[in-house]
Design a protein around this motif. Sequence first.
Motif, PDB file in Angstrom:
ATOM      1  N   ALA A  26      40.752  27.945  36.352  1.00  0.00           N
ATOM      2  CA  ALA A  26      41.730  27.461  37.327  1.00  0.00           C
ATOM      3  C   ALA A  26      42.280  28.636  38.128  1.00  0.00           C
ATOM      4  O   ALA A  26      42.636  29.673  37.568  1.00  0.00           O
ATOM      5  N   ASN A  27      42.324  28.478  39.449  1.00  0.00           N
ATOM      6  CA  ASN A  27      42.786  29.526  40.369  1.00  0.00           C
ATOM      7  C   ASN A  27      41.967  30.804  40.247  1.00  0.00           C
ATOM      8  O   ASN A  27      42.456  31.896  40.554  1.00  0.00           O
ATOM      9  N   GLY A  28      40.725  30.651  39.787  1.00  0.00           N
ATOM     10  CA  GLY A  28      39.836  31.795  39.651  1.00  0.00           C
ATOM     11  C   GLY A  28      39.135  32.124  40.958  1.00  0.00           C
ATOM     12  O   GLY A  28      39.336  31.488  42.004  1.00  0.00           O
ATOM     13  N   LYS A  77      38.714  38.431  52.696  1.00  0.00           N
ATOM     14  CA  LYS A  77      40.053  38.508  52.117  1.00  0.00           C
ATOM     15  C   LYS A  77      40.000  38.307  50.602  1.00  0.00           C
ATOM     16  O   LYS A  77      40.715  38.966  49.849  1.00  0.00           O
ATOM     17  N   THR A  78      39.093  37.413  50.145  1.00  0.00           N
ATOM     18  CA  THR A  78      39.001  37.140  48.707  1.00  0.00           C
ATOM     19  C   THR A  78      38.370  38.293  47.937  1.00  0.00           C
ATOM     20  O   THR A  78      38.464  38.338  46.714  1.00  0.00           O
ATOM     21  N   THR A  79      37.697  39.211  48.629  1.00  0.00           N
ATOM     22  CA  THR A  79      37.100  40.363  47.945  1.00  0.00           C
ATOM     23  C   THR A  79      37.842  41.659  48.257  1.00  0.00           C
ATOM     24  O   THR A  79      37.321  42.749  48.023  1.00  0.00           O
ATOM     25  N   SER A  80      39.057  41.530  48.776  1.00  0.00           N
ATOM     26  CA  SER A  80      39.901  42.713  48.989  1.00  0.00           C
ATOM     27  C   SER A  80      40.488  43.144  47.646  1.00  0.00           C
ATOM     28  O   SER A  80      40.653  42.318  46.740  1.00  0.00           O
ATOM     29  N   THR A 101      44.140  40.116  41.305  1.00  0.00           N
ATOM     30  CA  THR A 101      44.887  38.959  40.798  1.00  0.00           C
ATOM     31  C   THR A 101      44.030  38.096  39.879  1.00  0.00           C
ATOM     32  O   THR A 101      44.562  37.240  39.166  1.00  0.00           O
ATOM     33  N   PHE A 102      42.716  38.298  39.903  1.00  0.00           N
ATOM     34  CA  PHE A 102      41.826  37.520  39.040  1.00  0.00           C
ATOM     35  C   PHE A 102      41.623  38.172  37.672  1.00  0.00           C
ATOM     36  O   PHE A 102      40.960  37.595  36.807  1.00  0.00           O
ATOM     37  N   LEU A 103      42.158  39.360  37.489  1.00  0.00           N
ATOM     38  CA  LEU A 103      42.108  39.977  36.167  1.00  0.00           C
ATOM     39  C   LEU A 103      43.055  39.219  35.246  1.00  0.00           C
ATOM     40  O   LEU A 103      44.146  38.810  35.663  1.00  0.00           O
ATOM     41  N   GLN A 162      36.231  46.953  43.554  1.00  0.00           N
ATOM     42  CA  GLN A 162      37.440  46.567  44.294  1.00  0.00           C
ATOM     43  C   GLN A 162      38.556  46.113  43.349  1.00  0.00           C
ATOM     44  O   GLN A 162      39.740  46.243  43.667  1.00  0.00           O
ATOM     45  N   ALA A 163      38.182  45.611  42.188  1.00  0.00           N
ATOM     46  CA  ALA A 163      39.189  45.225  41.190  1.00  0.00           C
ATOM     47  C   ALA A 163      39.681  46.429  40.398  1.00  0.00           C
ATOM     48  O   ALA A 163      40.597  46.313  39.578  1.00  0.00           O
TER      49      ALA A 163
END
Length: 213
Positions: A16-18, A77-80, A86-88, A123-124
């Motif tokens: 969820a929200n991943g 934007k999703t790979t900035s 935020t996906f960690l 990037q993460a």
Amino acid sequence: MYIIDFDDTIFNTRGANGFKEVRIKVLENLGISKDLYKGTYLEARDAEPIGYNNLKHAQVLSKHGFDKDKILQALEKTTSPEILKTFLFDDTIGFLEKMKEFNKPMVLLSFGDAEFQTLKVVQAGLDKYVNQVMIVQEPKSIATAQLIKDQNPKDVWFINNRVDETLQVKEKIDNINYLLKKSEDIDLEEYKQSNLPYFETLTKIYEHIRTNQ
């Protein structure tokens, strides 16, 4: 040695929200359906030169009447760095920092497109915590066996969320330690039937390793 899976083990890809859900949502805002996003992924990946990236997907989607530049802007934007971080999971960074204290090699292992997976990892900000990033297109059982053969580590821990994949590795290499990180897209019963230790959080995995190695 610690071999740590990337997607849905330390990075929320399918939950969820991943990562995948967010990419679909930003394109839905442009009128692009979930089905069209998924249906054009392979076309983008397999178009020459082989490999997936945001630009190739934007180009393919533009053939369906959508604005390429707006699609590319949304996907990029999703790979900035600020969005990817935020996906960690909440304990991802703490887990990696604590694992480094054991002074054993850490390998981040991921199956998928080399360019795109490397982009996500870097990037993460995860590459700085591990000794090696391995992005493979072959089954992880083969990649892991080759890694162990090449480096001949004395003590190996394999950490992954996917049960089927982990059991395939175990079938090929039985004399290492296997730990499962539970992910929400896999049924609890599958973890139970694996007969392998499984944990809700990375923190619990760290505590298990600290106690048992």
